[in-house]
Design a protein around this motif. Structure first.
Motif, PDB file in Angstrom:
ATOM      1  N   GLY A   1      20.527  35.065  93.589  1.00  0.00           N
ATOM      2  CA  GLY A   1      19.557  35.121  93.828  1.00  0.00           C
ATOM      3  C   GLY A   1      19.007  34.406  92.730  1.00  0.00           C
ATOM      4  N   VAL A   2      17.625  33.566  93.221  1.00  0.00           N
ATOM      5  CA  VAL A   2      16.961  32.845  92.368  1.00  0.00           C
ATOM      6  C   VAL A   2      16.066  34.044  91.821  1.00  0.00           C
ATOM      7  N   ALA A   3      15.154  34.276  90.699  1.00  0.00           N
ATOM      8  CA  ALA A   3      14.922  35.823  90.158  1.00  0.00           C
ATOM      9  C   ALA A   3      12.882  35.210  90.138  1.00  0.00           C
ATOM     10  N   MET A   4      13.163  33.898  89.201  1.00  0.00           N
ATOM     11  CA  MET A   4      11.617  32.819  89.339  1.00  0.00           C
ATOM     12  C   MET A   4      12.080  32.019  90.100  1.00  0.00           C
ATOM     13  N   ILE A   5       9.836  32.096  90.167  1.00  0.00           N
ATOM     14  CA  ILE A   5       9.568  30.637  91.126  1.00  0.00           C
ATOM     15  C   ILE A   5       8.795  30.000  90.324  1.00  0.00           C
ATOM     16  N   LEU A   6       8.769  28.957  89.113  1.00  0.00           N
ATOM     17  CA  LEU A   6       7.738  28.068  88.836  1.00  0.00           C
ATOM     18  C   LEU A   6       7.016  26.060  89.837  1.00  0.00           C
ATOM     19  N   HIS A   7       5.814  27.020  89.914  1.00  0.00           N
ATOM     20  CA  HIS A   7       4.737  25.743  90.815  1.00  0.00           C
ATOM     21  C   HIS A   7       4.481  24.872  89.636  1.00  0.00           C
ATOM     22  N   LEU A   8       4.832  23.552  90.443  1.00  0.00           N
ATOM     23  CA  LEU A   8       4.569  22.915  89.616  1.00  0.00           C
ATOM     24  C   LEU A   8       3.455  21.561  90.552  1.00  0.00           C
ATOM     25  N   TRP A   9       3.212  20.424  89.697  1.00  0.00           N
ATOM     26  CA  TRP A   9       2.662  19.323  90.624  1.00  0.00           C
ATOM     27  C   TRP A   9       3.943  18.741  90.379  1.00  0.00           C
ATOM     28  N   LYS A  10       4.242  17.880  91.569  1.00  0.00           N
ATOM     29  CA  LYS A  10       5.093  16.558  92.161  1.00  0.00           C
ATOM     30  C   LYS A  10       5.033  15.595  91.026  1.00  0.00           C
TER      31      LYS A  10
ATOM     32  N   ASP B   1       1.747  16.073  85.671  1.00  0.00           N
ATOM     33  CA  ASP B   1       0.671  17.023  85.018  1.00  0.00           C
ATOM     34  C   ASP B   1       1.223  17.184  83.229  1.00  0.00           C
ATOM     35  N   ALA B   2       0.704  17.504  82.179  1.00  0.00           N
ATOM     36  CA  ALA B   2       1.572  17.391  80.724  1.00  0.00           C
ATOM     37  C   ALA B   2       1.971  18.740  81.027  1.00  0.00           C
ATOM     38  N   ALA B   3       0.918  20.340  81.231  1.00  0.00           N
ATOM     39  CA  ALA B   3       2.010  21.216  81.116  1.00  0.00           C
ATOM     40  C   ALA B   3       2.911  21.879  81.861  1.00  0.00           C
ATOM     41  N   CYS B   4       2.839  20.664  83.138  1.00  0.00           N
ATOM     42  CA  CYS B   4       3.660  21.010  83.705  1.00  0.00           C
ATOM     43  C   CYS B   4       4.954  20.602  83.494  1.00  0.00           C
ATOM     44  N   MET B   5       4.600  18.746  82.539  1.00  0.00           N
ATOM     45  CA  MET B   5       6.060  18.841  81.655  1.00  0.00           C
ATOM     46  C   MET B   5       6.681  19.316  80.462  1.00  0.00           C
ATOM     47  N   ALA B   6       5.962  20.454  80.114  1.00  0.00           N
ATOM     48  CA  ALA B   6       6.084  21.023  78.837  1.00  0.00           C
ATOM     49  C   ALA B   6       6.898  21.574  79.512  1.00  0.00           C
ATOM     50  N   CYS B   7       6.685  22.557  80.445  1.00  0.00           N
ATOM     51  CA  CYS B   7       6.860  23.727  81.317  1.00  0.00           C
ATOM     52  C   CYS B   7       8.830  23.721  81.406  1.00  0.00           C
ATOM     53  N   LEU B   8       8.781  21.794  82.288  1.00  0.00           N
ATOM     54  CA  LEU B   8       9.583  21.350  82.813  1.00  0.00           C
ATOM     55  C   LEU B   8      11.658  21.030  81.555  1.00  0.00           C
TER      56      LEU B   8
ATOM     57  N   VAL C   1      15.422  29.721  87.699  1.00  0.00           N
ATOM     58  CA  VAL C   1      14.126  29.396  88.526  1.00  0.00           C
ATOM     59  C   VAL C   1      14.323  28.126  89.140  1.00  0.00           C
ATOM     60  N   LYS C   2      14.079  28.884  90.677  1.00  0.00           N
ATOM     61  CA  LYS C   2      13.852  27.840  91.459  1.00  0.00           C
ATOM     62  C   LYS C   2      12.590  26.761  91.471  1.00  0.00           C
ATOM     63  N   LEU C   3      12.361  25.956  90.898  1.00  0.00           N
ATOM     64  CA  LEU C   3      11.087  25.021  90.837  1.00  0.00           C
ATOM     65  C   LEU C   3      10.289  24.254  92.646  1.00  0.00           C
ATOM     66  N   GLU C   4       8.915  24.766  92.604  1.00  0.00           N
ATOM     67  CA  GLU C   4       8.793  24.469  93.628  1.00  0.00           C
ATOM     68  C   GLU C   4       7.503  23.609  93.113  1.00  0.00           C
ATOM     69  N   PHE C   5       7.742  22.304  93.867  1.00  0.00           N
ATOM     70  CA  PHE C   5       6.443  21.865  94.002  1.00  0.00           C
ATOM     71  C   PHE C   5       5.575  21.767  94.979  1.00  0.00           C
TER      72      PHE C   5
END
Length: 279
Positions: free
Chosen positions: A2-11, A20-27, A38-42
Motif C-alpha cells: 500500500g501507500v506509505a506516504m501522502i503528500l498534500h499539495l495545491w492543485k 505553488d513553488a514549494a509544492c512544485m519543488a517536491c513534485l 507517495v500518494k499525491l493528495e491535491f
C-alpha cells in the motif's frame, strides 16, 4: 504494502502541475528519485497542515512540513537525488538554497499577495475558488499577512533587485550544463525549478518577475528541460478546456465579489447588533 506516504499539495492550473513553488519543488524531487510509494493528495487545504502551509507529508504518525524537511524525510527512506554530489557540491547546494529562499521566496510572496493588480485579478480569486467555503472569508488577509512577514515589508523594487541578483548567481552556476551539477538533477534543481516555473507560468497582469526571469535564458531552458523530461505525463486533475476556463473565470470573479459582500454584510450586522445592544 500500500501507500506509505501522502503528500498534500495545491492543485495545478495555467499549465503548471501545482500552483505553488514549494509544492512544485517536491513534485520535481519525487520525479527525480522515481518515488513510487507517495500518494499525491491535491487537497488545497493549508489549514490542515501543522504550519498552515502546503506542502506537507504524512508518513504514519510523522508529519513533515516545508520542502527541506520533506526531502530530508525522503532521503531517510533511501530516495536521495544528491547521492552523486561531492562534499563541495553539497556545500554549494546548502548555500545556494539559502540564497534562493532568502530572495526568491519574498519576491514571489510580494508578486502574489502585495502587488494589488496580481492579488485582485489572479491570486486572490484563484485561492478563494480552491479553498473550502468557510476558509474563503479571511484567506486574502491571512495570505497578505504572511507575505508581509516573509518580505519584512521591504519595497517591491528592493525585492525584485534581490531576485535578479539571485537569478544571476544561479545562471552563472548552471552555465551550459543540463543541471546545476552536471547531467543528473539534484535537490537544488528541484528548488530552483519550483520558483522559475512560477515566475514564468503564472498569468499575472503585472508580470515583473516573468520579465526579470526572461533575462536569464539558461534558467528558462533549465525549467523547460525539467518539464519536458519529468513532467511529460500529467500530474493531478485534468486541466479544463478553454470554454470551461472562461466560465470558471466568470464564476470565480462572482465568487470573489460575493465573499467580499458577505464579509461586509456580516460586519454591518455586527455594528447594528452593537448599536441596538443585542449582544
Amino acid at each position: 504494502n500500500g501507500v506509505a506516504m501522502i503528500l498534500h499539495l495545491w492543485k495545478g492550473d495555467w499549465g503548471l502541475a501545482t500552483a505553488d513553488a514549494a509544492c512544485m519543488a517536491c513534485l520535481a524531487y519525487l520525479r527525480f528519485t522515481r518515488v513510487k510509494i507517495v500518494k499525491l493528495e491535491f487537497s488545497c487545504d493549508p489549514y490542515a497542515s501543522p504550519n498552515g502551509e502546503l506542502p506537507y507529508l504524512e508518513d504514519d504518525d510523522t508529519v513533515e512540513c516545508s520542502t527541506a524537511r520533506i526531502v530530508d524525510h525522503l532521503r531517510s527512506k533511501g530516495y536521495n537525488a544528491d547521492h552523486h554530489l561531492t562534499r563541495e557540491q553539497a556545500a554549494d547546494t546548502l548555500a545556494l538554497e539559502t540564497l534562493v529562499q532568502d530572495t526568491l521566496r519574498p519576491a514571489l510572496q510580494h508578486y502574489l499577495w502585495l502587488d494589488e493588480s496580481n492579488a485582485s485579478m489572479v491570486s486572490g480569486p484563484w485561492f478563494v475558488k480552491n479553498l473550502a467555503f468557510l476558509q474563503r472569508f479571511n484567506s486574502q488577509g491571512a495570505f497578505g499577512d504572511r507575505a508581509r512577514r516573509v518580505t519584512n515589508n521591504k519595497p517591491a523594487n528592493q525585492l525584485l533587485e534581490a531576485a535578479r541578483s539571485c537569478l544571476e548567481v544561479l545562471s552563472a552556476q548552471l552555465r551550459n550544463q543540463p543541471y546545476f551539477f552536471g547531467d543528473k538533477p539534484s535537490y537544488l534543481d528541484a528548488v530552483v525549478f519550483g520558483y522559475v516555473a512560477m515566475f514564468t507560468g503564472l498569468p499575472m497582469p503585472h508580470d515583473t518577475l516573468r520579465q526579470i526571469t526572461q533575462e536569464f535564458p539558461l534558467l528558462v531552458e533549465h525549467c523547460n528541460r525539467i518539464k519536458h523530461e519529468f513532467f511529460a505525463e500529467p500530474v493531478g486533475p485534468a486541466a479544463p478546456s478553454a470554454s470551461d476556463r472562461i466560465l470558471q473565470q466568470s464564476a470565480t470573479r462572482e465568487l470573489w465579489l460575493s465573499v467580499g459582500s458577505v464579509a461586509l454584510a456580516l460586519a454591518a450586522m455586527g455594528l447594528y447588533a452593537r448599536s441596538e445592544d443585542l449582544f
